[in-house]
Write an enzyme that holds these catalytic residues in place. Structure first.
Site, mmCIF file in Angstrom:
data_model
loop_
_atom_site.group_PDB
_atom_site.id
_atom_site.type_symbol
_atom_site.label_atom_id
_atom_site.label_comp_id
_atom_site.label_asym_id
_atom_site.label_seq_id
_atom_site.Cartn_x
_atom_site.Cartn_y
_atom_site.Cartn_z
ATOM 1 C CB THR A 1 -0.917 0.132 1.055
ATOM 2 O OG1 THR A 1 -1.509 -1.265 1.484
ATOM 3 C CG2 THR A 1 -1.912 1.071 1.199
ATOM 4 C CD GLU A 2 -1.197 5.067 -0.638
ATOM 5 O OE1 GLU A 2 -0.721 5.589 -1.593
ATOM 6 O OE2 GLU A 2 -2.568 5.402 -0.351
ATOM 7 C CG LEU A 3 5.934 1.891 -4.332
ATOM 8 C CD1 LEU A 3 5.099 1.077 -5.317
ATOM 9 C CD2 LEU A 3 6.636 3.137 -5.128
#
Lengths: 397, 393
Positions: A143-145
């Site tokens: 998630t979100e890198l």
């Protein structure tokens, strides 16, 4: 130089206004009509036209590659709002030149809550990709890198061969972001890095008339890519870049269509999917002892857990998780997981100033971070009551 | 909004109403604060008022009132302008007397601008500006439509209209009010500027026993203030929050009706009517409150909410209030929605992190721009008015 074009497809289950007085009412926390309405709008402006253009490029350019991540909440909403969007993704996958990536089913902060949440969500997502698209991803994106040594170890334990991360100078120690690396604590996990200046040229700056490179043409951009030293250039961005964050009037969809041709005309420039890009020896090992992300100036988790409201809400949802799991009720667990979606915390971001505030405001579904927090806490309190009720614990209030 | 400094000190004749310490409403405070800052910028003010004082002195402000110089400030009552009225309906005659005196005023010296506040002195202010051949600026703090909840008195409307039509520049205290002046009074949009109110930092910053749970309303008890909604919200919360006090500070025509309403809603024990409170008492109340509520049906600005925010009290305002335009750190609720007011109050009572974050943000928002900025904006409007005179208002 190979271009790794990776696009992220996600929609959260946004909360309805759930008032304090709604506690115990049995009302749903999620506003399906509103969520599906938003989805339909974005499908018209972005998903359909951009997916069609990608398919066309795959048909006309045998060397073209694209990689996609598709969250579970996205697929749930697409099924209800615009099932043809899923057919379009399937058509891309059928070409054999579109890779799908694994991640948490709920686009969640599961990597920050106690096990087994993360492993379960990634397994759910894998099984969804198998069922919906017949895909068996080898590369994981968080998630979100988000990325850290711990997450690399997790990826290894789940038999992934690669992970994505931000190509941030802070962790590269002078290395260029344009090579394949491997995780220091898990050498079987290859790392592909986002080239943030070139990614943000398209993701953020494309339609900005104040930018001195405006307007950005596909030919100019391809020249920049060709003149970038290295082997791999990671262009990682939201899928909504194409038609939603930048509207069709800005020419972003034409840009997307024109890029394969422009790349074709640059000698030495080509494409790679994430699964192709992880093949080959790593240039070096990378170690990231803290959690990094692709957001904001600090590339940390500040956008989700940076202020008191966010941390308080997150501590609360973690705590409620304990009773939710003990309750053993699948419906309660599903609602809890939807509340773990990172977007809810993003809406609670407060900052009077700085370049990031405009970005946060744009993505928020509330008037203010205080609205977001209060509403979230109401839903969470109600969920806690339901879980306690299931366990037969008397509720005081 | 231009906030350039004036090329030279200006002399402003302010056609006012009340002035501290003898004030009953916000207009007196506004006149006092803005005048104080204007004189700090080097400008001089002649303040006209129908009252004979006493006046809290401010360097650079001269007071003129009907009956002077034979009447000494504070010594004689009723003031001279009162003579035309009767005890039952003195108002419009009183206004006529005041306006006649303003229009004929002598001995003010060289004047740059005449600045009138609200409707009471518009006829006189306009006449004076014309006679002195200087521009008229009018600040509208509220309109007769709002004060009367849609049942305006014609004689007040005509005074408002005369000011709006005759002023070279009109200042509205919120964007919402500006739009109303354009829609209802057909004001020329190019001539209407918005200058918000401001507050000074509270002297009392420490909180009184934060475990005590008090929800506070401070303001006049008039129909436009929407206190009904507040009481209905309280009635929804009383069963769940038996320890919370719902305080109503202020007086007004609705006082006894609201007490009856509280009783009939069954919240007599937890709804506390304090009547009128002094400035100092209000600060003590704010320091001891967990939540401040401004449920106004109509609220051109809503300075009470800004004062609560400045004191660090998390605040809930109705969406239609002017203060909502400059306070993203306050909850904004439809004035009729008692359920939502109740929920917002409960959320602030229940979630301490939220209370702290909104309190902090509110204080920052309320104090980031103060009276000095408002005075500079006002000078900007004076200069615009002076420049555009000659090209017609």
């Amino acid at each position: 130089m190979k271009i790794v074009l990776y696009l992220h497809m996600h929609q959260p289950w946004r909360l309805a206004r759930f008032r304090y007085l709604d506690l115990g009412s049995g009302r749903s926390y999620f506003d399906n009509d509103r969520n599906l309405g938003i989805f339909r709008g974005i499908a018209d402006r972005c998903y359909r036209p951009a997916l069609d253009r990608l398919l066309q490029s795959l048909e006309t350019h045998p060397e073209f590659r694209v990689s996609l991540s598709v969250t579970g909440t996205f697929v749930e909403q697409a099924k209800l709002a615009a099932p043809d969007v899923l057919d379009r993704i399937r058509a891309l996958v059928r070409t054999g030149r579109t890779s799908l990536l694994a991640e948490t089913y709920y686009h969640s902060l599961a990597f920050l809550v106690p096990p087994p949440e993360l492993a379960e969500e990634v397994a759910m997502h894998r099984s969804m990709l198998q069922t919906e698209f017949g895909a068996q991803p080898k590369v994981l994106r968080m998630t979100e890198l988000a990325y850290s040594d711990d997450l690399a170890r997790f990826a290894e334990s789940q038999r992934f061969s690669g992970m994505l991360a931000e190509g941030w100078e802070g962790m590269l120690r002078g290395n260029p972001p344009t090579y394949r690396y491997c995780a220091a604590p898990a050498p079987t996990v290859m790392l592909l890095l986002r080239h943030y200046p070139l990614s943000d040229d398209v993701g953020f700056r494309f339609s900005s008339k104040a930018w001195n490179e405006y307007p950005l043409t596909a030919d100019k951009y391809a020249r920049w890519l060709a003149s970038t030293p290295g082997e791999l250039v990671g262009l990682f961005m939201d899928f909504e870049t194409f038609g939603e964050h930048h509207s069709a009037q800005t020419g972003i969809l034409q840009f997307l269509s024109a890029l394969p041709d422009a790349v074709h005309n640059e000698p030495g420039l080509g494409w790679a999917s994430v699964e192709e890009a992880i093949q080959g020896p790593p240039r070096d090992t990378l170690s990231v002892p803290y959690t990094m992300s692709w957001a904001d100036q600090n590339r940390d988790l500040g956008a989700w857990l940076g202020n008191d409201l966010q941390r308080s809400a997150f501590e609360a949802v973690k705590k409620v998780g304990l009773v939710v799991r003990r309750s053993g009720d699948p419906a309660i667990l599903t609602d809890w997981r939807k509340l773990l979606t990172s977007d809810h915390f993003y809406y609670m971001y407060v900052s009077g100033h700085g370049a990031d505030q405009g970005v946060h405001q744009y993505f928020s579904s509330y008037d203010s971070p205080y609205d977001a927090y209060a509403n979230y806490m109401n839903a969470l309190s109600d969920l806690r009551r339901r879980a306690l009720d299931k366990l037969g614990v008397p509720i005081l209030k | 909004m231009r906030t350039v400094s004036a090329p030279r000190p200006l002399h402003i004749v302010m056609v006012g109403w009340e002035w501290p310490p003898g004030h009953t409403g916000g207009l007196g405070v506004h006149s006092f604060e803005i005048s104080k800052e204007l004189t700090r910028l080097g400008h001089r003010i002649t303040f006209l008022t129908p009252f004979t004082g006493p006046f809290t002195p401010v360097d650079g402000v001269t007071f003129r009132f009907p009956g002077e110089p034979t009447v000494t400030p504070g010594k004689q009552y009723p003031p001279a302008y009162w003579s035309g009225g009767t005890a039952d309906s003195p108002f419009s005659d009183a206004a006529d007397g005041y306006n006649a005196w303003v229009g004929l005023l002598e001995g003010v010296g060289k004047v740059d601008v005449v600045h009138v506040h609200d409707w009471f002195g518009t006829f006189g202010g306009k006449a004076l500006a014309e006679r002195l051949q200087v521009p008229l600026v009018m600040t509208v703090h509220s309109t007769e439509y709002d004060r009367s909840l849609g049942h305006p008195w014609d004689h007040i409307l005509s005074r408002e209209q005369a000011g709006i039509d005759g002023a070279t520049r009109v200042i509205a205290v919120s964007r919402h009010l500006r739009q109303q002046l354009i829609d209802r009074y057909h004001a020329d949009p190019h001539r209407v500027r918005v200058i918000y109110n401001a507050v000074r930092p509270s002297q009392r910053l420490e909180r009184i026993d934060p475990t005590k749970r008090v929800v506070l309303y401070v303001g006049r008890l008039a129909a436009m203030k929407g206190v009904d909604t507040y009481l209905r919200a309280a009635a929804r919360l009383v069963p769940t929050f038996p320890d919370v006090l719902f305080v109503i500070a202020g007086e007004g025509p609705e006082y006894s009706r609201l007490i009856h309403l509280a009783a009939s809603l069954g919240i007599g024990d937890q709804a506390m009517f304090l009547g009128k409170v002094s400035d100092e008492e209000r600060e003590v109340l704010l320091a001891g409150s967990s939540v401040f509520v401004l449920p106004s049906v109509v609220e051109p600005f809503g300075i009470a909410a800004l004062e609560a925010m400045a004191a660090g009290v998390p605040t809930i305002v109705s969406k239609t209030s002017g203060v909502a335009e400059i306070s993203s750190g306050a909850f904004q609720v439809d004035f009729w929605d008692a359920e939502e007011f109740a929920s917002r109050i409960a959320e602030l009572l229940e979630y301490p992190t939220l209370r702290a974050a909104m309190g902090e943000q509110g204080r920052w928002e309320a104090l980031r721009e103060g009276w000095p900025e408002r005075a500079r904006e006002t000078v900007g409007v004076y200069l615009e008015a002076m420049e555009s005179r000659g090209r017609g208002p």
